[in-house]
Design a protein around this motif. Sequence first.
Motif, PDB file in Angstrom:
ATOM      1  N   MET A 231      -1.778 -13.140   0.898  1.00 26.85           N
ATOM      2  CA  MET A 231      -2.474 -12.479   1.630  1.00 26.85           C
ATOM      3  C   MET A 231      -4.086 -12.730   1.886  1.00 26.85           C
ATOM      4  O   MET A 231      -4.458 -12.073   2.949  1.00 26.85           O
ATOM      5  N   GLN A 232      -4.509 -13.583   0.890  1.00 22.54           N
ATOM      6  CA  GLN A 232      -5.747 -14.043   1.361  1.00 22.54           C
ATOM      7  C   GLN A 232      -6.162 -15.236   1.900  1.00 22.54           C
ATOM      8  O   GLN A 232      -7.121 -15.747   2.424  1.00 22.54           O
ATOM      9  N   SER A 233      -5.041 -15.825   2.198  1.00 21.65           N
ATOM     10  CA  SER A 233      -4.828 -17.514   2.895  1.00 21.65           C
ATOM     11  C   SER A 233      -4.993 -17.296   4.255  1.00 21.65           C
ATOM     12  O   SER A 233      -5.239 -18.600   4.798  1.00 21.65           O
ATOM     13  N   GLN A 234      -4.658 -16.358   4.967  1.00 19.72           N
ATOM     14  CA  GLN A 234      -4.394 -16.313   6.424  1.00 19.72           C
ATOM     15  C   GLN A 234      -5.302 -15.415   6.917  1.00 19.72           C
ATOM     16  O   GLN A 234      -5.477 -14.522   6.432  1.00 19.72           O
ATOM     17  N   PRO A 235      -5.624 -15.336   8.181  1.00 19.50           N
ATOM     18  CA  PRO A 235      -6.243 -14.212   8.792  1.00 19.50           C
ATOM     19  C   PRO A 235      -5.322 -13.037   9.154  1.00 19.50           C
ATOM     20  O   PRO A 235      -4.160 -13.196   9.223  1.00 19.50           O
ATOM     21  N   LEU A 236      -5.888 -11.963   8.696  1.00 19.88           N
ATOM     22  CA  LEU A 236      -4.984 -10.664   8.759  1.00 19.88           C
ATOM     23  C   LEU A 236      -4.958 -10.162  10.201  1.00 19.88           C
ATOM     24  O   LEU A 236      -6.054 -10.124  11.061  1.00 19.88           O
ATOM     25  N   VAL A 237      -3.950  -9.643  10.532  1.00 21.27           N
ATOM     26  CA  VAL A 237      -3.534  -9.420  11.964  1.00 21.27           C
ATOM     27  C   VAL A 237      -3.153  -7.537  11.948  1.00 21.27           C
ATOM     28  O   VAL A 237      -2.276  -7.285  11.153  1.00 21.27           O
ATOM     29  N   ALA A 238      -3.852  -6.871  12.582  1.00 18.38           N
ATOM     30  CA  ALA A 238      -3.626  -5.312  12.812  1.00 18.38           C
ATOM     31  C   ALA A 238      -2.455  -5.203  13.686  1.00 18.38           C
ATOM     32  O   ALA A 238      -2.295  -5.778  14.567  1.00 18.38           O
ATOM     33  N   ALA A 376       0.926  -7.170  -6.360  1.00 20.89           N
ATOM     34  CA  ALA A 376       2.291  -7.137  -5.484  1.00 20.89           C
ATOM     35  C   ALA A 376       2.302  -5.802  -5.164  1.00 20.89           C
ATOM     36  O   ALA A 376       3.480  -5.248  -5.144  1.00 20.89           O
ATOM     37  N   SER A 377       1.408  -4.955  -4.550  1.00 21.21           N
ATOM     38  CA  SER A 377       1.706  -3.737  -4.127  1.00 21.21           C
ATOM     39  C   SER A 377       1.381  -3.311  -2.679  1.00 21.21           C
ATOM     40  O   SER A 377       0.069  -4.018  -2.119  1.00 21.21           O
ATOM     41  N   MET A 378       1.789  -2.546  -1.880  1.00 25.95           N
ATOM     42  CA  MET A 378       1.353  -2.104  -0.663  1.00 25.95           C
ATOM     43  C   MET A 378       0.778  -0.601  -1.125  1.00 25.95           C
ATOM     44  O   MET A 378       1.063   0.114  -1.966  1.00 25.95           O
ATOM     45  N   SER A 406      -9.668  -2.123  10.668  1.00 31.74           N
ATOM     46  CA  SER A 406      -8.308  -2.271   9.824  1.00 31.74           C
ATOM     47  C   SER A 406      -8.336  -3.139   8.788  1.00 31.74           C
ATOM     48  O   SER A 406      -9.316  -3.906   8.770  1.00 31.74           O
ATOM     49  N   ASP A 407      -7.757  -2.701   7.736  1.00 37.65           N
ATOM     50  CA  ASP A 407      -8.034  -3.786   6.475  1.00 37.65           C
ATOM     51  C   ASP A 407      -6.534  -3.830   5.907  1.00 37.65           C
ATOM     52  O   ASP A 407      -5.410  -3.566   6.540  1.00 37.65           O
ATOM     53  N   VAL A 408      -6.473  -4.263   4.609  1.00 28.91           N
ATOM     54  CA  VAL A 408      -5.223  -4.442   3.871  1.00 28.91           C
ATOM     55  C   VAL A 408      -4.346  -3.288   3.504  1.00 28.91           C
ATOM     56  O   VAL A 408      -3.394  -3.337   3.452  1.00 28.91           O
ATOM     57  N   TYR A 409      -5.262  -2.113   3.345  1.00 23.90           N
ATOM     58  CA  TYR A 409      -4.406  -0.973   3.157  1.00 23.90           C
ATOM     59  C   TYR A 409      -3.573  -0.455   4.392  1.00 23.90           C
ATOM     60  O   TYR A 409      -4.054  -0.597   5.538  1.00 23.90           O
ATOM     61  N   LEU A 425      -0.336   2.028  10.725  1.00 24.07           N
ATOM     62  CA  LEU A 425      -1.489   0.934  11.056  1.00 24.07           C
ATOM     63  C   LEU A 425      -1.794   0.093   9.725  1.00 24.07           C
ATOM     64  O   LEU A 425      -2.015   0.542   8.864  1.00 24.07           O
ATOM     65  N   VAL A 426      -1.120  -1.100   9.885  1.00 24.49           N
ATOM     66  CA  VAL A 426      -1.451  -1.977   8.855  1.00 24.49           C
ATOM     67  C   VAL A 426      -1.567  -3.535   9.093  1.00 24.49           C
ATOM     68  O   VAL A 426      -1.360  -3.895  10.043  1.00 24.49           O
ATOM     69  N   SER A 427      -2.642  -4.269   8.432  1.00 25.32           N
ATOM     70  CA  SER A 427      -3.017  -5.483   8.577  1.00 25.32           C
ATOM     71  C   SER A 427      -2.003  -6.486   7.700  1.00 25.32           C
ATOM     72  O   SER A 427      -2.082  -6.124   6.529  1.00 25.32           O
TER      73      SER A 427
END
Length: 470
Positions: A231-238, A376-378, A406-409, A425-427
């Motif tokens: 989750m932290q190694s790549q750009p997040l995409v919305a 390990a949670s959404m 947008s964020d990880v939530y 909506l989720v990244s």
Amino acid sequence: MLEFVELPDCFYPRDAITIITPCAPTPKHSLYLSNLDDQKFLRFSIKYLYLFKKSVSIEALKCSLSRVLVDYYPLAGRLRKNNNNDDDDHKLEVDCNGEGAVLAEAFMDSTIEDLIEASKVPNKSWRKLMYKVEAQSFLDIPPLVLQVTNLRCGGMILCTAINHCLCDGIGTSQFLHAWAQLTKNPNTKLTIIPFHGRHVLKSRDPPQVRFPLPGYTKTKPTQQVELLKLMQSQPLVATSFTFGSHQVLQLKKQCIPSLKCTTFEVMAAHTWRSWIGSLNLNSDLTVKLLFSINIRKSMNLPQGYYGNGFVLGCAQSKVKDLVCNNNNNNNNNNHLHHGVKLVQQAKATTWDNNGEYIRSMIDFLEDKNVRTDLSASMVISQWSKLGLEDLDFGEGKPLHMGPLTSDVYCLFLPVVGDADAVRVLVSVPESMVESFRHHMMVKESWESHREKNNEDVNTNGYHVEEKLFV
């Protein structure tokens, strides 16, 4: 397809930044924050974005804001530590000192039509719509920061940043509606009087934790650390998906007749399993779904309570029990049924036991080594049933309401004009976007439904917005 929209810069006229203080004397004291308010994962501001077709007088907004801050005076205060401890585990409180909220005025050379469609998926450039307070730490940022941006077409953008330690989603909606009410009718009395006290959710002495609380941990993640690294190694995409009422009903039908469920329950289970199915995880890994549960009724909180009146429900499952690894529709339905049942069980556990489970959670949070288990949670936050999309300052309801960024939530958002629809909506990490889209679209179910009803799914309430980097 949605195109990436780089917003033009905001123009701030002279004296654009105003500190709005309460228009009458307010109590000066320290406001205790409950353990539900003071959780570390809530130490941020909830940032809403509103697009209105017609602007509202800035002077009227300032006047009504000054008036509503008399009632909601803690939002005009400042957060601080309640002791001199400099470590990260300090307890927070609100210094109700009446220093005021920050209101920025701006102009943007754009139109509401330019913004309305692209606003469905936030991108970095939208952050310029919120004035950035220069501060050394989270504590130095005022609890309430606002920006009103007028457009050349006569439209208006309103962005609000409200400290999550003071308000939850219901509380922020309550405050914003109070501000709107006083803007439209300056001489009226508030429909809902805010209740400030947080001691009603104070922990017991000594703490009494009588239930397992899987949504929290005091240990560092072990086997789940690989998921965190991903989750932290790549750009997040919305990514954004709008489910019309017809598509929600099709998901529900996959669970009946043996299981009846709400829209939230089926959408939460479907989104959770789609997210997990996109990650290619070990089938024996335990994964979790954390979601907010309103406790105002179950804990008999006073009317007008605008603090954090929710706890985190926690559903958990082995990956293999949640995710379908083949194209068998019946097997796919069974996995959805399993996910829905887990969500329902998590809700029932929270609401049962005469509030003892909730009290145990509040007491558990007295230990400052406790952390929300995000390994390990959404995490799903429900914005779609709070009335946020009904905000009206006198010139009509918004054409769009959503988060500023947008964020990880994961957010379940309202769809303006369709109370039964849900926008998800989720990244997600860049490498899993296409897989996540495939799982969310549940192609087999829509194709089967279309064949039976001779309908075009893409024009029947189900819509996938294209990805934009955030």
